[in-house]
Design a protein around this motif. Structure first.
Motif, PDB file in Angstrom:
ATOM      1  N   MET A 254       0.846  -1.207   0.000  1.00 31.99           N
ATOM      2  CA  MET A 254       0.000   0.000   0.000  1.00 31.99           C
ATOM      3  C   MET A 254       0.877   1.251   0.000  1.00 31.99           C
ATOM      4  SD  MET A 254      -3.017  -0.675   2.762  1.00 31.99           S
ATOM      5  CE  MET A 254      -3.718  -2.296   3.012  1.00 31.99           C
ATOM      6  N   GLU A 255       1.910   1.230   0.813  1.00 25.34           N
ATOM      7  CA  GLU A 255       2.781   2.403   0.912  1.00 25.34           C
ATOM      8  C   GLU A 255       3.441   2.708  -0.429  1.00 25.34           C
ATOM      9  OE1 GLU A 255       5.505   2.380   4.196  1.00 25.34           O
ATOM     10  OE2 GLU A 255       4.164   1.191   5.427  1.00 25.34           O
ATOM     11  N   SER A 256       3.928   1.653  -1.089  1.00 27.80           N
ATOM     12  CA  SER A 256       4.600   1.845  -2.375  1.00 27.80           C
ATOM     13  C   SER A 256       3.648   2.431  -3.399  1.00 27.80           C
ATOM     14  CB  SER A 256       5.145   0.512  -2.906  1.00 27.80           C
ATOM     15  OG  SER A 256       6.088  -0.006  -2.005  1.00 27.80           O
ATOM     16  N   HIS A 257       2.416   1.949  -3.368  1.00 24.07           N
ATOM     17  CA  HIS A 257       1.435   2.450  -4.328  1.00 24.07           C
ATOM     18  C   HIS A 257       1.122   3.918  -4.042  1.00 24.07           C
ATOM     19  CE1 HIS A 257      -1.586   2.172  -7.383  1.00 24.07           C
ATOM     20  NE2 HIS A 257      -2.547   2.500  -6.553  1.00 24.07           N
ATOM     21  N   ALA A 258       0.980   4.256  -2.779  1.00 18.00           N
ATOM     22  CA  ALA A 258       0.678   5.648  -2.410  1.00 18.00           C
ATOM     23  C   ALA A 258       1.793   6.587  -2.876  1.00 18.00           C
ATOM     24  CB  ALA A 258       0.486   5.762  -0.899  1.00 18.00           C
ATOM     25  N   LYS A 259       3.049   6.143  -2.733  1.00 20.88           N
ATOM     26  CA  LYS A 259       4.184   6.979  -3.144  1.00 20.88           C
ATOM     27  C   LYS A 259       4.285   7.056  -4.668  1.00 20.88           C
ATOM     28  CE  LYS A 259       7.096   4.920  -0.160  1.00 20.88           C
ATOM     29  NZ  LYS A 259       8.312   4.646   0.652  1.00 20.88           N
ATOM     30  N   LEU A 260       3.956   5.950  -5.327  1.00 18.22           N
ATOM     31  CA  LEU A 260       4.004   5.916  -6.789  1.00 18.22           C
ATOM     32  C   LEU A 260       2.998   6.885  -7.403  1.00 18.22           C
ATOM     33  CD1 LEU A 260       5.101   4.345  -9.345  1.00 18.22           C
ATOM     34  CD2 LEU A 260       3.099   2.872  -9.093  1.00 18.22           C
ATOM     35  N   ILE A 261       1.822   6.950  -6.808  1.00 20.23           N
ATOM     36  CA  ILE A 261       0.733   7.749  -7.380  1.00 20.23           C
ATOM     37  C   ILE A 261       0.813   9.216  -6.944  1.00 20.23           C
ATOM     38  CG2 ILE A 261      -1.796   7.938  -7.528  1.00 20.23           C
ATOM     39  CD1 ILE A 261      -0.608   5.507  -8.977  1.00 20.23           C
ATOM     40  N   PHE A 262       1.553   9.508  -5.864  1.00 20.79           N
ATOM     41  CA  PHE A 262       1.704  10.883  -5.374  1.00 20.79           C
ATOM     42  C   PHE A 262       2.057  11.822  -6.533  1.00 20.79           C
ATOM     43  CE2 PHE A 262       4.116  14.441  -3.710  1.00 20.79           C
ATOM     44  CZ  PHE A 262       3.392  14.812  -2.600  1.00 20.79           C
ATOM     45  N   PRO A 263       1.504  13.024  -6.641  1.00 23.54           N
ATOM     46  CA  PRO A 263       0.700  13.756  -5.645  1.00 23.54           C
ATOM     47  C   PRO A 263      -0.793  13.476  -5.723  1.00 23.54           C
ATOM     48  CG  PRO A 263       1.117  15.187  -7.496  1.00 23.54           C
ATOM     49  CD  PRO A 263       1.806  13.889  -7.813  1.00 23.54           C
ATOM     50  N   TYR A 264      -1.160  12.425  -6.431  1.00 26.97           N
ATOM     51  CA  TYR A 264      -2.581  12.102  -6.541  1.00 26.97           C
ATOM     52  C   TYR A 264      -2.974  11.060  -5.490  1.00 26.97           C
ATOM     53  CZ  TYR A 264      -1.645  14.491 -10.875  1.00 26.97           C
ATOM     54  OH  TYR A 264      -1.236  15.426 -11.780  1.00 26.97           O
ATOM     55  N   GLU A 265      -4.237  10.978  -5.244  1.00 25.29           N
ATOM     56  CA  GLU A 265      -4.726   9.993  -4.281  1.00 25.29           C
ATOM     57  C   GLU A 265      -4.734   8.608  -4.926  1.00 25.29           C
ATOM     58  OE1 GLU A 265      -8.196  10.743  -2.022  1.00 25.29           O
ATOM     59  OE2 GLU A 265      -7.614  12.786  -1.503  1.00 25.29           O
ATOM     60  N   CYS A 266      -4.196   7.653  -4.206  1.00 25.63           N
ATOM     61  CA  CYS A 266      -4.253   6.275  -4.676  1.00 25.63           C
ATOM     62  C   CYS A 266      -5.454   5.590  -4.013  1.00 25.63           C
ATOM     63  CB  CYS A 266      -2.969   5.529  -4.329  1.00 25.63           C
ATOM     64  SG  CYS A 266      -2.846   5.033  -2.598  1.00 25.63           S
ATOM     65  N   CYS A 267      -5.792   4.416  -4.486  1.00 25.83           N
ATOM     66  CA  CYS A 267      -6.886   3.656  -3.874  1.00 25.83           C
ATOM     67  C   CYS A 267      -6.749   2.177  -4.213  1.00 25.83           C
ATOM     68  CB  CYS A 267      -8.252   4.181  -4.323  1.00 25.83           C
ATOM     69  SG  CYS A 267      -8.482   4.300  -6.102  1.00 25.83           S
ATOM     70  N   GLY A 268      -7.438   1.369  -3.460  1.00 30.46           N
ATOM     71  CA  GLY A 268      -7.393  -0.069  -3.718  1.00 30.46           C
ATOM     72  C   GLY A 268      -8.177  -0.837  -2.675  1.00 30.46           C
ATOM     73  N   PHE A 269      -8.158  -2.142  -2.838  1.00 26.50           N
ATOM     74  CA  PHE A 269      -8.878  -3.050  -1.950  1.00 26.50           C
ATOM     75  C   PHE A 269      -7.897  -3.867  -1.117  1.00 26.50           C
ATOM     76  CE2 PHE A 269     -11.432  -2.617  -5.833  1.00 26.50           C
ATOM     77  CZ  PHE A 269     -12.632  -2.186  -5.309  1.00 26.50           C
ATOM     78  N   PHE A 270      -8.391  -4.465  -0.058  1.00 26.41           N
ATOM     79  CA  PHE A 270      -7.619  -5.495   0.615  1.00 26.41           C
ATOM     80  C   PHE A 270      -8.550  -6.625   1.061  1.00 26.41           C
ATOM     81  CE2 PHE A 270      -8.782  -3.708   4.724  1.00 26.41           C
ATOM     82  CZ  PHE A 270      -8.754  -2.339   4.515  1.00 26.41           C
ATOM     83  N   PHE A 271      -7.962  -7.803   1.062  1.00 28.26           N
ATOM     84  CA  PHE A 271      -8.701  -9.040   1.332  1.00 28.26           C
ATOM     85  C   PHE A 271      -8.064  -9.766   2.521  1.00 28.26           C
ATOM     86  CE2 PHE A 271      -8.624  -8.081  -3.166  1.00 28.26           C
ATOM     87  CZ  PHE A 271      -9.940  -8.192  -3.560  1.00 28.26           C
ATOM     88  N   GLY A 272      -8.815 -10.694   3.074  1.00 28.24           N
ATOM     89  CA  GLY A 272      -8.250 -11.485   4.162  1.00 28.24           C
ATOM     90  C   GLY A 272      -9.300 -12.361   4.799  1.00 28.24           C
ATOM     91  N   ASN A 273      -9.163 -12.574   6.083  1.00 33.26           N
ATOM     92  CA  ASN A 273     -10.129 -13.409   6.787  1.00 33.26           C
ATOM     93  C   ASN A 273     -10.373 -12.856   8.187  1.00 33.26           C
ATOM     94  OD1 ASN A 273      -8.331 -14.785   8.802  1.00 33.26           O
ATOM     95  ND2 ASN A 273      -7.282 -15.358   6.899  1.00 33.26           N
ATOM     96  N   GLU A 274     -11.374 -13.424   8.819  1.00 33.71           N
ATOM     97  CA  GLU A 274     -11.735 -12.967  10.166  1.00 33.71           C
ATOM     98  C   GLU A 274     -11.752 -14.130  11.151  1.00 33.71           C
ATOM     99  OE1 GLU A 274     -14.615  -9.237   9.775  1.00 33.71           O
ATOM    100  OE2 GLU A 274     -15.483 -11.017   8.853  1.00 33.71           O
ATOM    101  N   ALA A 275     -10.998 -15.183  10.806  1.00 33.80           N
ATOM    102  CA  ALA A 275     -11.013 -16.380  11.642  1.00 33.80           C
ATOM    103  C   ALA A 275     -10.555 -16.081  13.070  1.00 33.80           C
ATOM    104  CB  ALA A 275     -10.135 -17.458  11.016  1.00 33.80           C
ATOM    105  N   ASN A 276      -9.546 -15.256  13.192  1.00 34.31           N
ATOM    106  CA  ASN A 276      -9.014 -14.910  14.504  1.00 34.31           C
ATOM    107  C   ASN A 276      -8.715 -13.413  14.532  1.00 34.31           C
ATOM    108  OD1 ASN A 276      -8.003 -15.104  17.070  1.00 34.31           O
ATOM    109  ND2 ASN A 276      -5.975 -15.804  16.400  1.00 34.31           N
ATOM    110  N   GLY A 277      -9.767 -12.623  14.395  1.00 35.19           N
ATOM    111  CA  GLY A 277      -9.581 -11.191  14.221  1.00 35.19           C
ATOM    112  C   GLY A 277      -9.401 -10.883  12.740  1.00 35.19           C
TER     113      GLY A 277
END
Lengths: 93, 156
Positions: B16-39
């Motif tokens: 996420m950080e790399s993408h934010a710096k790559l797209i700067f000075p514009y706003e970056c965006c995206g999704f994230f996935f995962g699970n909630e098995a243990n939080g």
């Protein structure tokens, strides 16, 4: 039966079900059937005039329902209907 | 302190950080996935294009087709679409009124404050039942983070 994909944020209204199968052949009727089955979802999809809310998009397969000329597309057994909420934001300054 | 927790490996957060710096000075965006098995645990990040028609230095918008694909990806891979990340170039990692207005229940909203080549802060937020944002503590699962700024914690 056509398959409606429920967006993750609205699954709190569908007992965490991600999919709803509808026998309806019309897109809006299928979504209304979903709303009847899970009444709590209705206010998130339809306004007081029973029109789809402006921040909700509906895709039939990979086509935006609002951009299609033929509003009464007949849903087939393998049709996938996706309900898509608007995702936006920003600093606002 | 908030009870809401979000766990992520520092390598995943770096994406996420790399993408934010790559797209700067514009706003970056995206999704994230995962699970909630243990939080709530983030296992994958998916940057997407900011399609906002206007000043992308202050606004972002995600293409509905990208959203549809993200939901499909989650279903096909038996993971959860846990939330959205975006950057605030030259601004704090605090949700704006615009962020709040557009926010949806359930999702975690990660905001990265980016100044040129530097990520100044990262926060996460989730709507409560009253429709207000609550801060969500970000835990780094590998505990080797050099982050440790305001809203980080490297101890689960």
């Amino acid at each position: 039966m056509a398959r409606i994909i429920i967006p993750t944020p609205l699954r709190k209204f569908t007992k965490d079900e991600s999919t709803f199968f509808s026998s309806k052949k019309n897109v809006l009727e299928a979504i209304e059937e979903l709303s009847s089955f899970y009444p709590e979802i209705k206010n998130n999809l339809f306004d007081e005039d029973n029109k789809l809310r402006s921040f909700v998009k509906v895709f039939v397969g990979d086509k935006d329902y609002n951009s299609l000329q033929e509003k009464d597309i007949e849903l087939q057994d393998d049709t996938v209907v996706s309900i898509i909420p608007a995702i936006a934001g920003g600093t606002g300054k | 302190m908030s009870d809401l927790k979000l766990k992520i490996h520092s390598k995943t957060l770096k994406e996420m950080e790399s993408h934010a710096k790559l797209i700067f000075p514009y706003e970056c965006c995206g999704f994230f996935f995962g699970n909630e098995a243990n939080g709530r645990l983030i296992t994958r990040v998916l940057p997407v294009q900011n399609v906002k028609n206007g000043d992308q230095r202050r606004r972002f918008e995600i293409d509905p087709v990208d959203y549809m694909k993200a939901e499909q990806h989650a279903l096909e891979n038996n993971v959860k679409l846990l939330g959205i990340f975006h950057s605030h170039p030259l601004h704090k990692a605090i949700p704006s009124q615009h962020d709040l207005k557009q926010a949806l229940p359930y999702f975690s909203y990660i905001i990265l404050s980016v100044y040129s080549n530097s990520i100044e802060d990262i926060t996460s937020w989730r709507l409560n039942d009253e429709g207000a944002f609550e801060n969500e503590i970000i835990y780094l699962t590998d505990k080797k983070s050099s982050y440790g700024k305001n809203h980080y914690s490297n101890t689960a």
